[in-house]
Write a protein that holds these residues in place. Structure first.
Motif, PDB file in Angstrom:
ATOM      1  N   GLY A  20      -3.489  10.106  10.630  1.00 52.03           N
ATOM      2  CA  GLY A  20      -3.601   8.792   9.988  1.00 52.03           C
ATOM      3  C   GLY A  20      -3.966   9.220   8.499  1.00 52.03           C
ATOM      4  N   LEU A  22       1.661  -3.593   2.945  1.00 50.86           N
ATOM      5  CA  LEU A  22       0.548  -3.082   4.460  1.00 50.86           C
ATOM      6  C   LEU A  22       0.542  -4.212   5.996  1.00 50.86           C
ATOM      7  CD1 LEU A  22      -2.231  -2.414   4.731  1.00 50.86           C
ATOM      8  CD2 LEU A  22      -3.337  -5.203   4.229  1.00 50.86           C
ATOM      9  N   VAL A  68       1.008  -1.116  -0.318  1.00 49.29           N
ATOM     10  CA  VAL A  68      -0.034  -0.106  -0.041  1.00 49.29           C
ATOM     11  C   VAL A  68       0.718   1.555   0.088  1.00 49.29           C
ATOM     12  CG1 VAL A  68      -1.497   1.413   1.419  1.00 49.29           C
ATOM     13  CG2 VAL A  68      -1.855  -0.952   1.015  1.00 49.29           C
ATOM     14  N   ASN A  69       0.820   2.275  -0.951  1.00 52.06           N
ATOM     15  CA  ASN A  69       1.774   3.338  -0.760  1.00 52.06           C
ATOM     16  C   ASN A  69       2.861   2.759  -1.394  1.00 52.06           C
ATOM     17  OD1 ASN A  69      -0.316   5.052  -1.286  1.00 52.06           O
ATOM     18  ND2 ASN A  69      -0.556   5.379   0.939  1.00 52.06           N
ATOM     19  N   TYR A 104      -2.149  -3.642   9.624  1.00 50.47           N
ATOM     20  CA  TYR A 104      -3.558  -3.104   9.752  1.00 50.47           C
ATOM     21  C   TYR A 104      -3.462  -3.610  10.472  1.00 50.47           C
ATOM     22  CZ  TYR A 104      -8.545  -3.491   8.558  1.00 50.47           C
ATOM     23  OH  TYR A 104      -9.650  -3.266   8.547  1.00 50.47           O
ATOM     24  N   ASP A 145      -6.568  -1.741  12.016  1.00 48.57           N
ATOM     25  CA  ASP A 145      -7.575  -1.399  12.259  1.00 48.57           C
ATOM     26  C   ASP A 145      -9.096  -2.430  12.559  1.00 48.57           C
ATOM     27  OD1 ASP A 145      -9.736   1.004  12.151  1.00 48.57           O
ATOM     28  OD2 ASP A 145     -10.102   0.976  10.012  1.00 48.57           O
ATOM     29  N   ALA A 190      -2.258   1.543   8.235  1.00 47.17           N
ATOM     30  CA  ALA A 190      -4.129   1.266   8.292  1.00 47.17           C
ATOM     31  C   ALA A 190      -4.203   1.571   9.797  1.00 47.17           C
ATOM     32  CB  ALA A 190      -5.114   0.345   7.464  1.00 47.17           C
ATOM     33  N   ASP A 209      -0.833   6.214   6.248  1.00 44.04           N
ATOM     34  CA  ASP A 209      -1.935   5.748   5.132  1.00 44.04           C
ATOM     35  C   ASP A 209      -0.215   5.404   4.271  1.00 44.04           C
ATOM     36  OD1 ASP A 209      -3.389   4.094   3.716  1.00 44.04           O
ATOM     37  OD2 ASP A 209      -3.193   5.995   2.270  1.00 44.04           O
ATOM     38  N   LYS A 210      -0.067   6.890   4.035  1.00 44.44           N
ATOM     39  CA  LYS A 210       1.183   7.073   3.337  1.00 44.44           C
ATOM     40  C   LYS A 210       2.278   5.894   3.068  1.00 44.44           C
ATOM     41  CE  LYS A 210      -0.735  10.348   1.413  1.00 44.44           C
ATOM     42  NZ  LYS A 210      -1.153  10.283  -0.234  1.00 44.44           N
ATOM     43  N   ARG A 228      -7.315   3.610  12.336  1.00 45.40           N
ATOM     44  CA  ARG A 228      -8.466   4.422  12.304  1.00 45.40           C
ATOM     45  C   ARG A 228      -8.876   5.930  13.213  1.00 45.40           C
ATOM     46  NH1 ARG A 228     -13.531   3.969  10.013  1.00 45.40           N
ATOM     47  NH2 ARG A 228     -12.269   2.101   9.443  1.00 45.40           N
TER      48      ARG A 228
END
Length: 408
Positions: free
Chosen positions: A350, A26, A21-22, A28, A30, A359, A354-355, A361
């Protein structure tokens, strides 16, 4: 000695975790919003549509019978998972919110009157506040709120003071989605029953982390969502005591919830079907059965130990970051950390995390009254599952520090 999990083997079961991701792997965190799905669940969903796609209960052909058998098998698995006395007491809904609204619009409407009271807590998700406000407004009843301490613990003495014969229902969550507090529901339920009140427990955040025995806990109603338990979205479960469910009128009219229909009158079906009008979410219910099988195969002690270790490790690593404050420090928590950092808006954190492929919240987590209690616009929330790793936490903390440097 507690068995340890083979995390690499477990992570191999979750396809979504193995992506960039980006341009970063990733991470995760969340899981309180929704958990990821093992391959077994994805395969079960595909298999239904590829092999057994048919409507259930009323068909006599082979596909319909196979689909019905698989659908009802999930109900049996849920009864065992919750230690419910009967499959008849397992009602399928579209999610936790739908289950709460079902109880509000049936039990609530029939049993709450002018001058009565409903108790909720300051830790509730909006979905366990607004339906009761709607009923209270319609019936002329009153909402009472259990206060919460600075640490995020419910004030049980204040709760005791709120209880009286006017209280018809107590609606509280088992675990706070916003800050992770595990509530003392055994005491909450017992005290409510002493004054004749019924209790609804929102288990959306507990079922993936804690054992739930609805009989041992003497629950009147228990609601949760499949997608918080490694199953698909769009499926929820309502458990209720038989006498309560039988006394409640149907929530919606249509197919399946009837015995006979004529223009002179209609008779309703038996439990659980009188609350399941229309074609249900067949494929996702069947796939939820695969999620239950998957979780059942993991030793519960090892799962709990992994999540407790992740929580302790992340807490220790985050506390050394200057200006960072953890919101919610109850001694009994699930693997959720909400935090704020002096002078930095949670949303900015947040977006930048993400960059880095991380992930989390941010925001009020559908718990605005709790945020108001702490005088916050929101928090950053990192929530862990058993497939997360200590290495992910290390990278999360490193990237958080980089984010703070970027924000200056």
């Amino acid at each position: 000695m507690t068995e340890t999990l083979n995390i690499d083997q477990i992570r191999a079961d979750f396809p979504v975790l193995h992506q960039q991701v980006n341009k970063a792997p990733l991470i995760y965190f969340d899981n309180a919003a929704t958990t990821q799905k093992p391959k077994a669940v994805i395969d079960a969903l595909s298999a239904y549509y590829e092999q057994d796609n048919a409507n259930i209960h009323r068909g006599i052909h082979t596909l319909a019978e196979r689909a019905t058998t698989a659908y009802e098998l999930t109900r049996k698995k849920l009864a065992a998972f919750l230690n419910a006395p009967s499959t008849d007491q397992i009602i399928f809904t579209s999610g936790t919110t739908a289950g709460i609204n079902l109880v509000a619009q049936t039990f609530g409407r029939a049993n709450v009157g002018k001058g009565d009271q409903i108790i909720v807590s300051n830790l509730e998700h909006h979905s366990n506040i607004v339906p009761w406000q709607m009923i209270a407004e319609e019936k002329g009843a009153e909402i009472k709120v259990i206060p919460v301490s600075d640490a995020g613990v419910l004030d049980i003495e204040a709760y005791k003071a709120l209880l009286n014969p006017k209280v018809k229902l107590v609606a509280v969550n088992h675990v706070s989605n916003a800050i992770g507090t595990i509530n003392p529901i055994v005491e909450i339920i017992s005290l409510a029953h002493e004054v004749g009140a019924k209790v609804l427990i929102d288990g959306a955040q507990s079922v993936a982390h804690l054992a739930v025995d609805v009989q041992a806990l003497d629950m009147d109603f228990f609601v949760f969502s499949a997608h918080k338990l490694f199953g698909p979205t769009g499926v929820g479960v309502l458990y209720g005591k038989r006498d309560l469910l039988e006394s409640m009128p149907p929530y919606q009219g249509g197919g399946e919830m009837i015995k006979e229909v004529s223009f002179s009158g209609t008779t309703y079906n038996e439990l659980p079907y009188k609350f399941e009008a229309g074609t249900p979410n067949i494929a996702d219910v069947i796939a939820f059965g695969a999620a239950l099988d998957y979780v059942h195969a993991i030793p519960s002690e090892a799962l709990a130990a992994q999540e407790e270790a992740l929580l302790a490790y992340a807490t220790q690593k985050l506390q050394v970051i200057p200006g960072l404050r953890i919101v919610g420090t109850a001694p009994e928590k699930i693997a959720v950390i909400s935090f704020v950092i002096d002078g930095v808006h949670p949303q900015d954190i947040g977006v930048l995390l993400d960059k880095f492929g991380i992930a989390i919240r941010t925001g009020h987590h559908c718990a605005q009254p709790l945020m108001q209690r702490y005088e916050l616009v929101g928090t950053c929330r990192a929530s862990f599952a058993f497939y997360n790793t200590f290495e992910e936490i290390d990278r999360f903390v490193l990237c958080l520090e980089k984010t703070l440097q970027m924000l200056g």
